[in-house]
Design a protein around this motif. Structure first.
Motif, PDB file in Angstrom:
ATOM      1  N   ASN A   1       7.047   3.379  10.965  1.00 14.96           N
ATOM      2  CA  ASN A   1       6.798   4.787  10.660  1.00 14.96           C
ATOM      3  C   ASN A   1       5.407   5.236  11.098  1.00 14.96           C
ATOM      4  O   ASN A   1       5.230   6.364  11.556  1.00 14.96           O
ATOM      5  CB  ASN A   1       6.976   5.043   9.156  1.00 14.96           C
ATOM      6  CG  ASN A   1       8.436   5.021   8.760  1.00 14.96           C
ATOM      7  OD1 ASN A   1       9.318   5.270   9.586  1.00 14.96           O
ATOM      8  ND2 ASN A   1       8.711   4.718   7.508  1.00 14.96           N
TER       9      ASN A   1
ATOM     10  N   LEU B   1       4.749   8.149  13.776  1.00 11.94           N
ATOM     11  CA  LEU B   1       3.875   9.283  13.438  1.00 11.94           C
ATOM     12  C   LEU B   1       2.786   9.479  14.489  1.00 11.94           C
ATOM     13  O   LEU B   1       2.506  10.605  14.899  1.00 11.94           O
ATOM     14  CB  LEU B   1       3.189   9.027  12.094  1.00 11.94           C
ATOM     15  CG  LEU B   1       3.783   9.652  10.847  1.00 11.94           C
ATOM     16  CD1 LEU B   1       2.847   9.457   9.672  1.00 11.94           C
ATOM     17  CD2 LEU B   1       4.033  11.134  11.058  1.00 11.94           C
ATOM     18  N   ALA B   2       2.185   8.382  14.891  1.00 15.02           N
ATOM     19  CA  ALA B   2       1.121   8.483  15.907  1.00 15.02           C
ATOM     20  C   ALA B   2       1.691   9.063  17.199  1.00 15.02           C
ATOM     21  O   ALA B   2       1.047   9.867  17.876  1.00 15.02           O
ATOM     22  CB  ALA B   2       0.501   7.108  16.158  1.00 15.02           C
ATOM     23  N   ASP B   3       2.913   8.664  17.528  1.00 11.24           N
ATOM     24  CA  ASP B   3       3.554   9.181  18.739  1.00 11.24           C
ATOM     25  C   ASP B   3       3.767  10.690  18.613  1.00 11.24           C
ATOM     26  O   ASP B   3       3.460  11.444  19.526  1.00 11.24           O
ATOM     27  CB  ASP B   3       4.899   8.465  18.953  1.00 11.24           C
ATOM     28  CG  ASP B   3       5.603   8.924  20.223  1.00 11.24           C
ATOM     29  OD1 ASP B   3       5.071   8.626  21.307  1.00 11.24           O
ATOM     30  OD2 ASP B   3       6.644   9.599  20.135  1.00 11.24           O
TER      31      ASP B   3
ATOM     32  N   ARG C   1       0.213  23.246   8.041  1.00 11.69           N
ATOM     33  CA  ARG C   1       1.533  23.315   7.416  1.00 11.69           C
ATOM     34  C   ARG C   1       2.620  22.916   8.430  1.00 11.69           C
ATOM     35  O   ARG C   1       3.445  22.049   8.161  1.00 11.69           O
ATOM     36  CB  ARG C   1       1.810  24.732   6.903  1.00 11.69           C
ATOM     37  CG  ARG C   1       3.204  24.890   6.331  1.00 11.69           C
ATOM     38  CD  ARG C   1       3.418  26.278   5.754  1.00 11.69           C
ATOM     39  NE  ARG C   1       3.400  27.324   6.761  1.00 11.69           N
ATOM     40  CZ  ARG C   1       4.442  27.626   7.542  1.00 11.69           C
ATOM     41  NH1 ARG C   1       5.554  26.950   7.442  1.00 11.69           N
ATOM     42  NH2 ARG C   1       4.352  28.598   8.431  1.00 11.69           N
TER      43      ARG C   1
ATOM     44  N   LEU D   1       2.398  19.140   9.491  1.00 16.74           N
ATOM     45  CA  LEU D   1       2.957  18.197   8.509  1.00 16.74           C
ATOM     46  C   LEU D   1       4.482  18.267   8.502  1.00 16.74           C
ATOM     47  O   LEU D   1       5.164  17.238   8.428  1.00 16.74           O
ATOM     48  CB  LEU D   1       2.419  18.507   7.104  1.00 16.74           C
ATOM     49  CG  LEU D   1       1.019  18.022   6.769  1.00 16.74           C
ATOM     50  CD1 LEU D   1       0.665  18.373   5.330  1.00 16.74           C
ATOM     51  CD2 LEU D   1       0.891  16.519   6.980  1.00 16.74           C
ATOM     52  N   GLN D   2       5.021  19.495   8.594  1.00 17.58           N
ATOM     53  CA  GLN D   2       6.480  19.644   8.614  1.00 17.58           C
ATOM     54  C   GLN D   2       7.076  18.935   9.826  1.00 17.58           C
ATOM     55  O   GLN D   2       8.093  18.255   9.741  1.00 17.58           O
ATOM     56  CB  GLN D   2       6.876  21.126   8.687  1.00 17.58           C
ATOM     57  CG  GLN D   2       6.520  21.924   7.440  1.00 17.58           C
ATOM     58  CD  GLN D   2       7.405  21.568   6.251  1.00 17.58           C
ATOM     59  OE1 GLN D   2       8.255  20.695   6.333  1.00 17.58           O
ATOM     60  NE2 GLN D   2       7.180  22.228   5.130  1.00 17.58           N
TER      61      GLN D   2
ATOM     62  N   LEU E   1       5.803  16.467  11.624  1.00 15.66           N
ATOM     63  CA  LEU E   1       5.701  15.012  11.494  1.00 15.66           C
ATOM     64  C   LEU E   1       6.787  14.485  10.561  1.00 15.66           C
ATOM     65  O   LEU E   1       7.421  13.465  10.823  1.00 15.66           O
ATOM     66  CB  LEU E   1       4.313  14.614  10.972  1.00 15.66           C
ATOM     67  CG  LEU E   1       3.133  14.904  11.907  1.00 15.66           C
ATOM     68  CD1 LEU E   1       1.817  14.592  11.204  1.00 15.66           C
ATOM     69  CD2 LEU E   1       3.233  14.108  13.191  1.00 15.66           C
ATOM     70  N   ARG E   2       7.017  15.231   9.469  1.00 17.78           N
ATOM     71  CA  ARG E   2       8.030  14.787   8.525  1.00 17.78           C
ATOM     72  C   ARG E   2       9.416  14.828   9.167  1.00 17.78           C
ATOM     73  O   ARG E   2      10.214  13.911   9.003  1.00 17.78           O
ATOM     74  CB  ARG E   2       8.002  15.677   7.284  1.00 17.78           C
ATOM     75  CG  ARG E   2       8.851  15.108   6.188  1.00 17.78           C
ATOM     76  CD  ARG E   2       8.862  15.992   4.979  1.00 17.78           C
ATOM     77  NE  ARG E   2       9.784  17.096   5.162  1.00 17.78           N
ATOM     78  CZ  ARG E   2       9.894  18.105   4.305  1.00 17.78           C
ATOM     79  NH1 ARG E   2       9.101  18.177   3.267  1.00 17.78           N
ATOM     80  NH2 ARG E   2      10.767  19.048   4.507  1.00 17.78           N
TER      81      ARG E   2
ATOM     82  N   LEU F   1       9.894  11.858  11.436  1.00 19.38           N
ATOM     83  CA  LEU F   1      10.131  10.614  10.682  1.00 19.38           C
ATOM     84  C   LEU F   1      11.571  10.568  10.193  1.00 19.38           C
ATOM     85  O   LEU F   1      12.240   9.539  10.276  1.00 19.38           O
ATOM     86  CB  LEU F   1       9.217  10.556   9.456  1.00 19.38           C
ATOM     87  CG  LEU F   1       7.796  10.101   9.665  1.00 19.38           C
ATOM     88  CD1 LEU F   1       7.051  10.144   8.343  1.00 19.38           C
ATOM     89  CD2 LEU F   1       7.760   8.687  10.223  1.00 19.38           C
TER      90      LEU F   1
END
Lengths: 279, 183
Positions: B118, B122-124, B166, B169-170, B172-173, B176
């Motif tokens: 994960n 995320l880094a990607d 905002r 973060l959305q 990235l989530r 994932l």
């Protein structure tokens, strides 16, 4: 009552005290807002971890091996079951990773005839890391406490023009314990920079760079030895008022000549060093 | 652009386009290699896994179904399997060595850790954000700056910083979750 503003939730997930007391009260008792906050906090926690994850490029020979395996497929009709609709089969790829059509190879060749250390002096990758580091360096200098500069005038054969403390960047907490010094000396024929670093033992090697004030230009000076020391002759005529920052990176053994974007420590030469060096 | 968009890669790949493998490698080579590198102790194993992932992805491209998940998620799933195979092979070697040396066998789990996977995913995704947003997110995560300070340092409006955070973060989530669904 309406739900908490998503921007406030995002900031709270980052650990900021955003929003009003009312927002906080609502978030605490609203299952939807609570769940959203937990999800976002999970992303933040994962991203922060023990510092940023540096993506690594596979070494260039990996692509060669992939291309060779695929080429071998096309050479054997039995394996070429996955041929494309027009019957041409998988791409024929030369071993620089370029198909016959245009396109950049995924990697610069790591070594090759005619490639000199100077070839590393141009770079285009890792602008973000450098830009961020530049911002951070600006802040650090703004705070005014971390760059210790001692003007030295020892009556030795090669007087030290400046001694600069090298410090880790605040956004790379994994290097918190690292430190170093860089001493600029003037010999009759050249300027020399002696760099010494203390840092945790990691896979890879430490490389010394001069960074330009624009945040993107770099000159590679060379690699530190196993004791993390090194003395480098600066390129004649280099403008130290522009290339004024010294950076030490941790480089993976991946054959890439570019900065890894992993800055271990940095420091800035005083403006007087540029003047002295010119004379 | 050095790196092709996910949509371009996915479309070319689904069609069996001759350039698709090169595009796939340019786009996801660092993701696959970084996953392998962080899961396997030996760099040579990570290189082998990377090679196997792309070769088997190309040979098995008929089994990729865009309806069922993202190309990234599909590749991550292949990578996980190959890493698991490499770990098991390595563990067999270790057992043999341990038996010879009468030492304790290795207790390492023979699957890549979700945390490692994960974090690399995320880094990607972070590296794929538009430059301005990536800078904001990087500072938000890894500096101690508040969003007001980030706005000041970068000299961009506060509202832009908040909206970058905002949406970032959305995004990235979502990435994932997409990659998690696919395996």
């Amino acid at each position: 009552m309406s739900h908490t503003d998503p921007e406030i939730l995002a900031l709270r997930a980052l650990g900021e005290q955003a929003g009003s007391a009312q927002d906080a009260a609502h978030t605490a008792q609203c299952a939807d807002c609570q769940r959203e906050l937990e999800r976002l906090s999970g992303v933040v926690e994962l991203a922060r971890g023990d510092g940023p994850v540096q993506l690594e490029q596979p070494p260039a020979p990996v692509w060669d091996r992939i291309a060779a395996a695929i080429d071998a497929d096309t050479a054997q009709p039995g394996v070429a079951a996955a041929a494309t609709a027009n019957g041409s089969g998988p791409a024929h790829l030369n071993h620089d990773g370029n198909p016959p059509s245009a396109g950049r190879p995924p990697h610069p060749p790591s070594t090759g005839p005619g490639r000199t250390p100077r070839a590393r002096r141009r770079r285009s990758r890792g602008k973000l890391a450098v830009a961020v580091a530049g911002v951070a360096a600006g802040l650090v200098i703004g705070i005014g406490a971390t760059v210790a500069i001692t003007e030295l005038a020892r009556p030795s054969a090669s007087p030290a023009v400046a001694e600069v403390a090298l410090r880790p960047l605040p956004q790379y907490p994994q290097w918190r314990g690292a430190a170093g010094t860089a001493v600029l000396r003037e010999t009759p024929s050249a300027q020399q920079l002696a760099v010494s670093v203390t840092a945790p033992r990691r896979v890879g090697f430490y490389e010394v760079w001069l960074l330009g004030r624009n945040g993107t230009s770099m000159i590679s000076l060379g690699d530190l030895d196993a004791a993390k020391n090194g003395t480098f002759t600066l390129p004649a005529g280099v403008d130290l008022s522009f290339y004024s920052r010294i950076d030490v990176s941790l480089q993976p053994f991946n054959g890439s000549t570019l900065h890894s974007s992993t800055s271990v420590v940095r420091g800035s030469l005083p403006s007087s060093a540029a003047g002295a060096a010119g004379g | 652009m050095d790196v092709p968009s996910d949509e371009d890669v996915s479309a070319a790949f689904a069609k069996g386009d001759p350039d698709a493998l090169r595009l796939l490698y340019q786009r996801f080579g660092s993701l696959v290699y970084s996953l392998a590198r962080r899961s396997l102790a030996a760099a040579a194993d990570a290189e082998d896994v990377t090679q196997q992932v792309f070769v088997s992805a190309w040979r098995g491209r008929d089994t990729f179904d865009p309806e069922r998940g993202s190309l990234a998620g599909w590749l991550v799933a292949i990578t996980r399997n190959r890493i698991t195979d490499a770990m098991r092979a390595r563990r067999r070697d270790d057992r043999v060595l341990a038996t010879m040396a009468a030492g304790a066998p290795s207790e390492d789990p023979a699957v890549p850790s979700d945390q490692v996977v994960n974090r690399v995913v995320l880094a990607d995704e972070l590296s794929r954000l538009p430059e301005a947003q990536r800078l904001v997110m990087t500072l938000a995560f890894y500096s101690d700056l508040t969003h007001e300070q980030i706005a000041e340092v970068l000299q961009i409006p506060l509202g832009t910083v908040k909206s970058h955070i905002r949406r970032g973060l959305q995004r990235l989530r979502s990435r994932l979750e997409a990659d998690r669904v696919a395996h």
